[in-house]
Design a protein around this motif. Structure first.
Motif, mmCIF file in Angstrom:
data_model
loop_
_atom_site.group_PDB
_atom_site.id
_atom_site.type_symbol
_atom_site.label_atom_id
_atom_site.label_comp_id
_atom_site.label_asym_id
_atom_site.label_seq_id
_atom_site.Cartn_x
_atom_site.Cartn_y
_atom_site.Cartn_z
ATOM 1 N N PHE A 68 0.834 -1.203 0.000
ATOM 2 C CA PHE A 68 0.000 0.000 0.000
ATOM 3 C C PHE A 68 0.869 1.253 0.000
ATOM 4 O O PHE A 68 0.540 2.263 -0.652
ATOM 5 N N ASP B 285 -7.859 -3.291 -0.151
ATOM 6 C CA ASP B 285 -7.091 -4.534 0.043
ATOM 7 C C ASP B 285 -6.378 -4.521 1.397
ATOM 8 O O ASP B 285 -6.313 -5.552 2.086
ATOM 9 N N ASN C 108 1.839 2.161 -3.284
ATOM 10 C CA ASN C 108 0.682 2.409 -4.160
ATOM 11 C C ASN C 108 0.428 1.267 -5.140
ATOM 12 O O ASN C 108 -0.058 1.472 -6.244
ATOM 13 N N SER D 200 -4.812 -1.177 -3.293
ATOM 14 C CA SER D 200 -5.742 -0.133 -2.853
ATOM 15 C C SER D 200 -5.911 -0.180 -1.334
ATOM 16 O O SER D 200 -5.518 -1.138 -0.651
ATOM 17 N N ASP D 201 -6.552 0.864 -0.830
ATOM 18 C CA ASP D 201 -6.859 0.924 0.599
ATOM 19 C C ASP D 201 -7.803 -0.201 1.009
ATOM 20 O O ASP D 201 -7.717 -0.740 2.118
#
Length: 367
Positions: free
Chosen positions: A119, A128, A122, A125-126
């Motif tokens: 994360f 996941d 990047n 995603s948030d």
């Protein structure tokens, strides 16, 4: 000659009458008031300091009985063994489930750590990342649940060893090896009575309790001031140890109008048994009473008499008496009073209205 013969029977009768009316000497006493130590009696029941029913906490068949009826046991001693096999299996399963849950937590922690790094780059995603954290929290909760199940299984296994919660004596054993027992059974497996000290219960009437309150001011004061009590056993003997009254119920039984009193007795020799009966002897001192020796009395048709001296003549007088525990004296409740003179010896030779002469006045020793 005829006149002489006729007078002989008259002379004989005169001599006999004179002999009958002859004044004899007796020891006597002038009645005085005194004080005496008395004992009031009350029916009593005997209970152990603790009477504990032993009941199973788990269901199963009894595989072993470690004690006999009447055995003396210590706190924590095993009394019964319930079939342990199913509970050992349940514990093994619970332990395995804990290991699985631990592995799942470890895997979830690795996944969550990896997702956090991805994360930060990047790459994911948030959503996941949050799912990974949720999976870790769920794994930890499952581990906590598995450990709770393990603890329950461990406790259940320990409950297969039915142990005594107190020191005491084992009661009856209604069940035998092979009997299926359950926590819902109405009959306990046995009972253990802690009889190192015994509680003896008896009752006083409401009026007697009120009298104690008036005498001592409060029941708490009465408990401190009341004398030691004795216990008469069912065979009539007096228990060697004295007891102390330590509790007075604050509730009056509406059916009997009495108040329950509890006295505590030491029982080092284990002579007293829970469930027994006896009689409490509560001592008290009576002041200003008239006391006479029992030998100065006689009974006719359940009535007690004493010979009271009036104008040089012994008069048979009905008296009401209360027997003193020493077996030698009576407290006079009616029929005689202070200052009266009574004969205290030779009662069997006396008859009513017999002339008597006092040989010696005897005084009872004041106690």
């Amino acid at each position: 000659m005829l006149c002489l013969i006729a007078t002989l029977p008259l002379v004989g009768c005169k001599k006999e009458t004179t002999k009958t009316k002859r004044t004899r000497e007796y020891n006597a006493m002038i009645l005085q008031t005194a004080s005496r130590k008395l004992s009031s009696t009350y029916s009593a029941t005997i209970r152990g300091k603790q009477d504990v029913d032993i009941r199973p906490k788990v269901q199963g068949y009894i595989t072993d009985i470690k004690v006999k009826e009447g055995s003396i046991v210590r706190q924590g001693q095993t009394l019964f063994v319930i079939d342990q096999v199913p509970y050992q299996a349940a514990l093994a399963t619970a332990e395995a489930n804990v290991d699985v849950a631990k592995a799942q937590v470890d895997a979830a922690e690795l996944s969550a750590t990896s997702k956090e790094k991805l994360f930060e780059q990047n790459i994911i995603s948030d959503f996941d990342l949050r799912m990974a954290r949720t999976t870790l929290a769920s794994a930890k909760a499952q581990l906590a649940q598995a450990r709770a199940n393990e603890l329950t299984a461990s406790n259940n296994l320990s409950y297969t060893l039915v142990k005594s919660p107190v020191d005491g004596v084992v009661g009856t054993l209604p069940f035998r090896v092979g009997t299926l027992v359950s926590p819902s059974d109405s009959t306990p497996m046995t009972s253990v009575s802690d009889n190192s000290e015994m509680y003896v219960y008896f009752s006083l009437s409401e009026s007697q309790v009120l009298s104690l309150k008036r005498q001592y001011g409060a029941l708490e004061n009465a408990l401190q001031e009341l004398p030691m009590v004795q216990l008469q056993l069912s065979d009539g003997t007096i228990y060697s140890e004295k007891g102390r009254i330590e509790a007075i119920s604050g509730i009056i039984d509406p059916t009997t109008g009495s108040v329950t009193i509890r006295a505590k007795f030491p029982n080092k020799k284990r002579l007293l048994l829970s469930g027994g009966s006896g009689t409490i002897l509560l001592p008290h001192r009576q002041e200003g009473c008239v006391v006479i020796p029992q030998q100065a009395t006689f009974e006719v048709q359940d009535k007690v008499y004493a010979y009271k001296v009036e104008n040089g003549t012994a008069k048979a007088t009905i008296i009401g008496v209360f027997e003193i525990s020493n077996g030698k004296e009576y407290i006079v409740e009616s029929g005689l009073m202070e200052g009266d003179t009574i004969i205290i010896e030779g009662i069997g030779l006396l008859r009513d209205d017999t002339p008597v002469k006092i040989k010696e006045f005897v005084n009872l020793k004041k106690r």
